[in-house]
Design a protein around this motif. Sequence first.
Motif, PDB file in Angstrom:
ATOM      1  N   THR A  82       0.858  -1.195   0.000  1.00  0.00           N
ATOM      2  CA  THR A  82       0.000   0.000   0.000  1.00  0.00           C
ATOM      3  C   THR A  82       0.893   1.244   0.000  1.00  0.00           C
ATOM      4  N   PRO A  84       0.597   5.197   1.559  1.00  0.00           N
ATOM      5  CA  PRO A  84      -0.227   6.056   2.436  1.00  0.00           C
ATOM      6  C   PRO A  84      -0.896   7.217   1.695  1.00  0.00           C
ATOM      7  N   ASN A 119      -3.723   3.772   0.677  1.00  0.00           N
ATOM      8  CA  ASN A 119      -3.973   2.637   1.586  1.00  0.00           C
ATOM      9  C   ASN A 119      -4.749   1.481   0.956  1.00  0.00           C
TER      10      ASN A 119
END
Lengths: 161, 161
Positions: A82, A84, A119
Motif C-alpha cells: 500500500t 499512504p 492505503n
Amino acid sequence: MKHILLAALVLSTLFTTGCKEQTSKEADSSQLQAIFPKGEPGPADHFTGRAWNVGLVNDDTVYNTVIGNVYFEPGARSNWHTHPAGQILIITDGVGYYQEKGQPRRILRKGDVVKCPPNVMHWHGASPDTGMQQMYILPKTEKGIVIWSQKVTDEEYNNSN
Amino acid sequence: MKHILLAALVLSTLFTTGCKEQTSKEADSSQLQAIFPKGEPGPADHFTGRAWNVGLVNDDTVYNTVIGNVYFEPGARSNWHTHPAGQILIITDGVGYYQEKGQPRRILRKGDVVKCPPNVMHWHGASPDTGMQQMYILPKTEKGIVIWSQKVTDEEYNNSN
C-alpha cells in the motif's frame, strides 16, 4: 541465363532475410523501448522475478513527490503493498498486470495510466510473456511512501478473474 | 560471368538501399516515439508554433497532482510562465530546450528530468529541427497550476548563451 537466375535467387533471399531479421528483432518482447537507464534490481524481499528500478526524482520538501521507473522482466511482479498517499502508474511499453485486493486483475499496456488510491492493497508486474516498462509517481510523500506486505503467489498472479 | 556480376551488383544495391531507407525513416524527426494520444493543440495565447497537449491525470483532492504530455513540433515553445508549486518535466523522446529567466538555455533529450522550482519564470519547447515529447508533473496543485506571461521571442529562443 541459369547463372543470372541463381544469383538473383540467392541475393533476393539475402535481401528478404536481412529485412525480416530487423522486424523480428523489433517485435521481440525483450526489446521494449527503454527511456531511462535500467537501474538496480529490486530487493527479493519485495519482488518475485527480476524487476529493475531507477530513481528519477528523489523525495524533498519542495515537491514532496517521488518518481521512478521499473522494468519488470516477463513474469516479474511486486509483493502486495500500500501507499499512504496513493500512487500513479504510467505504462510506457510492454504488457503487465495491476490488481487491487478483491478486484479483478487488469491488463496494462503502453499509454495506460493507473491511479491507485491511498492505503489500497495492490500489486503490479509484467505479463508472463512480455515485460513492462512502468513509471511511478508518489505524491504527498510527507504522508509516507510504501508499506510492503506478502508475496503475490503464482495462483494469484495467474488468476485472470 | 559478366552477367552474374551485373545481377549481383543490381541486387546488392537494392538490398543496401532497402535497409538504408528503413534506417533514415527511423531517424526522421517526425517519427518520435509517441506513448500517448497526440491530444489537442495548445492555445496560441500560451504557445508559439504547434504544441499538442493531452491530459493524463486531472486535478483532484486525493493526489493533488496534474500529469500530462506535450508534443512540441520543431520550433514550437511555451510562453514564459511560472508554477506556484513548481513542475517536473520528463523527456521521453526528441530534442528540446528549457530555460529559466537569467540562466543559460539547456538542451533536453530522451530520459532527461527537469525540476523547475516554484515561482521561477521559465519556458520549454522543441529544438528548431527536432520535436520533443515531454511529460509534465505538477505537484501540490492546491497552491495553483500555472501563471502565464509573455511570448518567448525568436531572439530569446535562438540564444544559446
